[in-house]
Design a protein around this motif. Sequence first.
Motif, PDB file in Angstrom:
ATOM      1  N   ARG A   2      42.152  42.676  37.088  1.00 44.34           N
ATOM      2  CA  ARG A   2      41.178  41.955  36.564  1.00 44.34           C
ATOM      3  C   ARG A   2      39.752  42.218  37.136  1.00 44.34           C
ATOM      4  N   GLU A   3      39.656  42.681  38.460  1.00 44.60           N
ATOM      5  CA  GLU A   3      38.388  43.280  38.825  1.00 44.60           C
ATOM      6  C   GLU A   3      37.978  44.430  38.028  1.00 44.60           C
ATOM      7  N   ARG A   4      38.661  45.228  37.568  1.00 42.29           N
ATOM      8  CA  ARG A   4      38.447  46.419  36.516  1.00 42.29           C
ATOM      9  C   ARG A   4      37.773  45.892  35.151  1.00 42.29           C
ATOM     10  N   VAL A   5      38.141  44.929  34.663  1.00 43.23           N
ATOM     11  CA  VAL A   5      37.826  44.172  33.436  1.00 43.23           C
ATOM     12  C   VAL A   5      36.623  43.739  33.938  1.00 43.23           C
ATOM     13  N   LEU A   6      36.663  42.757  34.951  1.00 39.92           N
ATOM     14  CA  LEU A   6      35.171  42.006  35.375  1.00 39.92           C
ATOM     15  C   LEU A   6      34.107  43.232  35.517  1.00 39.92           C
ATOM     16  N   SER A   7      34.461  44.501  36.074  1.00 32.50           N
ATOM     17  CA  SER A   7      33.334  45.375  36.001  1.00 32.50           C
ATOM     18  C   SER A   7      32.726  45.851  35.023  1.00 32.50           C
ATOM     19  N   ALA A   8      33.894  46.001  34.252  1.00 35.21           N
ATOM     20  CA  ALA A   8      33.452  46.573  32.678  1.00 35.21           C
ATOM     21  C   ALA A   8      32.746  45.655  31.979  1.00 35.21           C
ATOM     22  N   TRP A   9      33.298  44.380  31.973  1.00 36.77           N
ATOM     23  CA  TRP A   9      32.623  43.259  30.958  1.00 36.77           C
ATOM     24  C   TRP A   9      32.542  42.104  32.146  1.00 36.77           C
ATOM     25  N   ALA A  65      48.018  44.317  42.329  1.00 35.14           N
ATOM     26  CA  ALA A  65      47.984  45.148  41.126  1.00 35.14           C
ATOM     27  C   ALA A  65      47.085  44.351  39.904  1.00 35.14           C
ATOM     28  N   GLU A  66      47.392  42.935  39.927  1.00 31.98           N
ATOM     29  CA  GLU A  66      46.771  42.245  38.779  1.00 31.98           C
ATOM     30  C   GLU A  66      45.401  41.922  39.421  1.00 31.98           C
ATOM     31  N   ASP A  67      45.203  41.660  40.557  1.00 26.33           N
ATOM     32  CA  ASP A  67      43.993  41.686  41.047  1.00 26.33           C
ATOM     33  C   ASP A  67      43.092  42.778  40.829  1.00 26.33           C
ATOM     34  N   ALA A  68      43.625  43.978  41.035  1.00 29.88           N
ATOM     35  CA  ALA A  68      42.728  45.164  40.789  1.00 29.88           C
ATOM     36  C   ALA A  68      42.388  45.295  39.040  1.00 29.88           C
TER      37      ALA A  68
END
Length: 125
Positions: free
Chosen positions: A22-29, A17-20
């Motif tokens: 972090r990936e969401r933040v990285l994708s947006a920013w 869940a944390e990996d997801a």
Amino acid sequence: MTSTWFAVTNTDTPDAAEDARRERVLSAWPTAPFANLEVLSLILTVAREDVIEFAPAPGENDDWDTAPKERYVLAQLEQAKTLWDAGSTDGGGEIGEGQFTFTPRPLDARIKRMIRPVDRKPHVL
């Protein structure tokens, strides 16, 4: 579509869940400060709180903890970027070089309009 706030946890052993998250933040920013997860977590939290403080009072059926409005989530992301940029300025508070500089301001007019769109309708109190 149901939105959720951007968030990361400062942990060395992230679960799926944390990996997801972090990936969401990285994708947006893509330039988010992942080198320091504690700072990134604080920035996202402060940005969320800034948005909630500025937003109108939630309606009776609104649950901003689990289902914030999409424009609030976007405003959180933009405010987080502004907060990070504000901390990354030169000593004069400006970003950029030469004549192409600007000074970031928390909750600038663009972000405020995301949170409270102007509808041009008169409101009677």
